[in-house]
Design a protein around this motif. Structure first.
Motif, PDB file in Angstrom:
ATOM      1  N   ARG A 132      38.277 -27.680  59.958  1.00 15.20           N
ATOM      2  CA  ARG A 132      40.555 -27.307  60.671  1.00 15.20           C
ATOM      3  C   ARG A 132      40.563 -27.290  59.061  1.00 15.20           C
ATOM      4  NH1 ARG A 132      39.798 -29.525  65.367  1.00 15.20           N
ATOM      5  NH2 ARG A 132      37.907 -29.716  66.344  1.00 15.20           N
ATOM      6  N   LEU A 133      41.045 -27.859  57.657  1.00 18.88           N
ATOM      7  CA  LEU A 133      41.281 -27.986  56.970  1.00 18.88           C
ATOM      8  C   LEU A 133      41.046 -26.515  56.616  1.00 18.88           C
ATOM      9  CD1 LEU A 133      43.554 -28.972  54.506  1.00 18.88           C
ATOM     10  CD2 LEU A 133      41.680 -28.727  53.132  1.00 18.88           C
ATOM     11  N   GLU A 134      40.236 -25.844  56.483  1.00 19.75           N
ATOM     12  CA  GLU A 134      40.318 -24.130  56.362  1.00 19.75           C
ATOM     13  C   GLU A 134      40.954 -23.781  57.159  1.00 19.75           C
ATOM     14  OE1 GLU A 134      36.121 -25.235  53.492  1.00 19.75           O
ATOM     15  OE2 GLU A 134      36.296 -23.790  54.716  1.00 19.75           O
ATOM     16  N   TRP A 135      40.666 -23.796  58.150  1.00 22.02           N
ATOM     17  CA  TRP A 135      41.718 -22.808  58.936  1.00 22.02           C
ATOM     18  C   TRP A 135      43.425 -22.734  59.246  1.00 22.02           C
ATOM     19  CZ3 TRP A 135      44.640 -23.122  63.021  1.00 22.02           C
ATOM     20  CH2 TRP A 135      44.993 -24.620  63.623  1.00 22.02           C
ATOM     21  N   PHE A 136      43.784 -24.202  58.626  1.00 22.97           N
ATOM     22  CA  PHE A 136      45.299 -24.273  59.309  1.00 22.97           C
ATOM     23  C   PHE A 136      45.272 -23.520  57.423  1.00 22.97           C
ATOM     24  CE2 PHE A 136      48.734 -27.088  55.866  1.00 22.97           C
ATOM     25  CZ  PHE A 136      49.079 -26.334  56.789  1.00 22.97           C
ATOM     26  N   ALA A 137      44.591 -24.072  56.449  1.00 22.10           N
ATOM     27  CA  ALA A 137      45.018 -22.811  55.315  1.00 22.10           C
ATOM     28  C   ALA A 137      45.372 -21.379  55.456  1.00 22.10           C
ATOM     29  CB  ALA A 137      43.737 -23.116  54.699  1.00 22.10           C
ATOM     30  N   GLU A 138      44.269 -21.165  56.172  1.00 16.66           N
ATOM     31  CA  GLU A 138      44.136 -19.608  56.251  1.00 16.66           C
ATOM     32  C   GLU A 138      45.472 -19.096  57.214  1.00 16.66           C
ATOM     33  OE1 GLU A 138      40.417 -17.506  57.882  1.00 16.66           O
ATOM     34  OE2 GLU A 138      41.363 -16.652  59.692  1.00 16.66           O
ATOM     35  N   LYS A 139      45.661 -19.786  58.801  1.00 17.36           N
ATOM     36  CA  LYS A 139      46.817 -19.579  59.455  1.00 17.36           C
ATOM     37  C   LYS A 139      48.071 -19.505  58.876  1.00 17.36           C
ATOM     38  CE  LYS A 139      43.790 -18.132  62.216  1.00 17.36           C
ATOM     39  NZ  LYS A 139      43.654 -16.790  61.919  1.00 17.36           N
ATOM     40  N   ALA A 140      47.695 -21.162  57.787  1.00 18.65           N
ATOM     41  CA  ALA A 140      49.406 -21.351  57.439  1.00 18.65           C
ATOM     42  C   ALA A 140      49.862 -20.687  56.823  1.00 18.65           C
ATOM     43  CB  ALA A 140      49.395 -23.023  56.446  1.00 18.65           C
TER      44      ALA A 140
ATOM     45  N   LYS B 194      39.538 -19.972  47.639  1.00 20.95           N
ATOM     46  CA  LYS B 194      39.583 -18.867  48.192  1.00 20.95           C
ATOM     47  C   LYS B 194      40.036 -18.186  49.446  1.00 20.95           C
ATOM     48  CE  LYS B 194      35.132 -17.986  45.880  1.00 20.95           C
ATOM     49  NZ  LYS B 194      34.354 -18.992  45.774  1.00 20.95           N
ATOM     50  N   ILE B 195      40.248 -18.692  50.358  1.00 22.48           N
ATOM     51  CA  ILE B 195      40.913 -18.218  51.964  1.00 22.48           C
ATOM     52  C   ILE B 195      41.973 -18.020  51.830  1.00 22.48           C
ATOM     53  CG2 ILE B 195      41.218 -19.657  54.042  1.00 22.48           C
ATOM     54  CD1 ILE B 195      39.054 -21.097  53.333  1.00 22.48           C
ATOM     55  N   LEU B 196      42.945 -19.041  50.886  1.00 24.51           N
ATOM     56  CA  LEU B 196      44.186 -18.569  50.880  1.00 24.51           C
ATOM     57  C   LEU B 196      43.839 -17.538  50.446  1.00 24.51           C
ATOM     58  CD1 LEU B 196      45.316 -21.720  48.430  1.00 24.51           C
ATOM     59  CD2 LEU B 196      45.889 -21.372  51.198  1.00 24.51           C
TER      60      LEU B 196
ATOM     61  N   THR C 238      46.636 -29.491  64.317  1.00 21.66           N
ATOM     62  CA  THR C 238      47.439 -28.141  65.288  1.00 21.66           C
ATOM     63  C   THR C 238      48.531 -28.504  64.554  1.00 21.66           C
ATOM     64  OG1 THR C 238      45.367 -28.689  66.160  1.00 21.66           O
ATOM     65  CG2 THR C 238      47.373 -27.574  67.391  1.00 21.66           C
ATOM     66  N   ALA C 239      48.915 -30.167  64.326  1.00 18.15           N
ATOM     67  CA  ALA C 239      50.213 -30.869  64.974  1.00 18.15           C
ATOM     68  C   ALA C 239      50.739 -29.583  62.683  1.00 18.15           C
ATOM     69  CB  ALA C 239      50.308 -32.024  63.727  1.00 18.15           C
ATOM     70  N   ALA C 240      50.004 -30.063  61.458  1.00 11.97           N
ATOM     71  CA  ALA C 240      50.464 -28.846  60.929  1.00 11.97           C
ATOM     72  C   ALA C 240      50.966 -27.580  60.644  1.00 11.97           C
ATOM     73  CB  ALA C 240      49.775 -28.977  59.893  1.00 11.97           C
ATOM     74  N   LEU C 241      50.351 -26.602  61.760  1.00 13.45           N
ATOM     75  CA  LEU C 241      50.625 -25.667  61.796  1.00 13.45           C
ATOM     76  C   LEU C 241      51.334 -25.829  62.880  1.00 13.45           C
ATOM     77  CD1 LEU C 241      48.963 -22.644  61.005  1.00 13.45           C
ATOM     78  CD2 LEU C 241      48.389 -22.330  63.053  1.00 13.45           C
ATOM     79  N   PHE C 242      51.244 -26.133  64.098  1.00 14.96           N
ATOM     80  CA  PHE C 242      52.712 -26.478  64.518  1.00 14.96           C
ATOM     81  C   PHE C 242      54.165 -26.756  64.020  1.00 14.96           C
ATOM     82  CE2 PHE C 242      55.985 -27.525  67.973  1.00 14.96           C
ATOM     83  CZ  PHE C 242      55.346 -27.067  68.831  1.00 14.96           C
ATOM     84  N   ALA C 243      54.514 -26.833  63.228  1.00 20.47           N
ATOM     85  CA  ALA C 243      55.360 -27.228  62.381  1.00 20.47           C
ATOM     86  C   ALA C 243      55.661 -26.098  61.381  1.00 20.47           C
ATOM     87  CB  ALA C 243      55.149 -28.474  61.206  1.00 20.47           C
ATOM     88  N   VAL C 244      54.187 -25.182  60.839  1.00 24.69           N
ATOM     89  CA  VAL C 244      54.981 -24.062  60.180  1.00 24.69           C
ATOM     90  C   VAL C 244      55.353 -23.755  61.320  1.00 24.69           C
ATOM     91  CG1 VAL C 244      54.267 -22.000  58.223  1.00 24.69           C
ATOM     92  CG2 VAL C 244      52.970 -24.459  57.973  1.00 24.69           C
ATOM     93  N   ALA C 245      54.364 -23.161  62.089  1.00 20.10           N
ATOM     94  CA  ALA C 245      55.406 -22.218  62.929  1.00 20.10           C
ATOM     95  C   ALA C 245      56.870 -22.380  63.447  1.00 20.10           C
ATOM     96  CB  ALA C 245      53.770 -22.210  64.817  1.00 20.10           C
TER      97      ALA C 245
END
Lengths: 236, 236
Positions: A87-95, A123-125, A218-225
């Protein structure tokens, strides 16, 4: 267009091992072929391969170009890593795809995860930066105590806080476009009352992201979006 | 608060097998305990367990409450599933948390994935609905040919299209708040020129989500987030 990452390309004129392998073994590029390389600090280089090699492919720089990030202001998200690393890793990728300047891994009292292997996230970043054709690699700050992080200064400061009894403002209404923003996202178990007090004292404003109950990442990614949507709307 | 899902709860007064097991085996709830159950169609029930059972736990309905979705207008995303199923699955989870009415799986000419096991995705929708305390389960439409889907009518119609040579509008500027919106997201290889023409003829407007190059599933999630941000801003 495939983009390569070589933080020291200007000094070394050489692709690092992983990118050399990808360039020669996977893409089978050879001497004379042109590639695009970024240094992760906002520069893109049009390069010509001089010596293909599985471990250290030498190149010549044909052109250097500034690759400025397309958004104004620094976007920082400080997140308490969820128990599940994916979950952290996909946040890092999507953000990184959407656009973020800095990700801070927070250690809170109720953090389910106290340690994170940053090399995996790095690596993901990198791959998300390459994939989304960006030239700036987001900064990753390893696990930091909330109390220490709060000493840093930022422009706008918000923290996502779940306790519905506490009066909170709607993030999308509060955040001002095109300026530095830092958003804190607490652990699954939420910030402790003491931590909430610490955040307030440090000038962080408790916010909600709407009526939906969102998971940490999800909250973190919503904030970025939301920050990018609001920047886009303002720049018209 | 743990939320259970039982689409037929009013008829059967029984939790389905998976929820019965979770209720009795995992949470060890027993007769007389109160639970919250949603039917996925906008109703939440306060229930009292009468007969706990690992496969069919019987309950009594103490209270029935309408659980309307917190956003106005229907949000539909029609997406060509990426090759990697995880990417579709997390889009389904995150879109459900943020709020979506319908997910359509599109089959396009350049689709990397022609088939999807909907039962897996359904499970994810259900758990994301429970987890985010929603009462409405998003509708999932199995693989549908783009040409067939375009026959359906919607309010606002947009399609995310990558070809930078085509003039596109900025989605966040175009989309109008609190009304029905349908967004099409093409496959990794993008819509074919013929498909782009079909979409235009069907009244879909080509849009971009900003300067970042986003993966299929990231573009889809950004669209969902943007719709909610714009709804939130308008409802002030």
């Amino acid at each position: 267009m495939i983009q390569f990452y070589a933080p020291e390309i200007e000094k070394t004129l050489t692709l690092p091992e992983s990118d050399s392998a990808h360039c020669t073994r996977v893409l089978r590029l050879t001497a004379g072929d042109e590639i695009s390389v970024v240094d992760g600090r906002g520069h893109r280089f049009r390069c010509v391969i001089t010596e293909p090699h599985a471990k250290h492919t030498h190149i010549e720089i044909a052109e250097r170009e500034d690759l400025l990030k397309p958004w104004k202001g620094r976007v920082t998200v400080a997140i308490a890593p969820p128990k599940n690393m994916d979950r952290l890793e996909w946040f890092a990728e999507k953000a990184t795809e959407m656009g973020i300047d800095r990700i801070v891994l927070l250690r809170c009292r109720r953090s389910e995860r106290k340690e994170v292997r940053c090399d995996r996230v790095e690596k993901i970043l990198v791959s998300a930066m390459k994939q989304s054709l960006k030239g700036v690699l987001p900064e990753l700050t390893p696990i930091t105590l909330l109390s220490d992080f709060l000493k840093e200064d930022f422009g706008q400061k918000y923290f996502g806080y779940c306790d519905a009894d506490t009066p909170r403002l709607l993030f999308t209404e509060e955040v001002r476009p095109c300026s530095d923003v830092c958003v804190l996202i607490g652990p699954e178990g939420d910030f402790s009352p003491e931590e909430v007090e610490m955040c307030r004292k440090a000038g962080y404003i408790p916010v909600t992201f709407g009526d939906a109950r969102l998971r940490t990442e999800t909250a973190a990614l919503f904030a970025v979006a939301a920050i990018h949507v609001i920047n886009q709307l303002s720049s018209q």
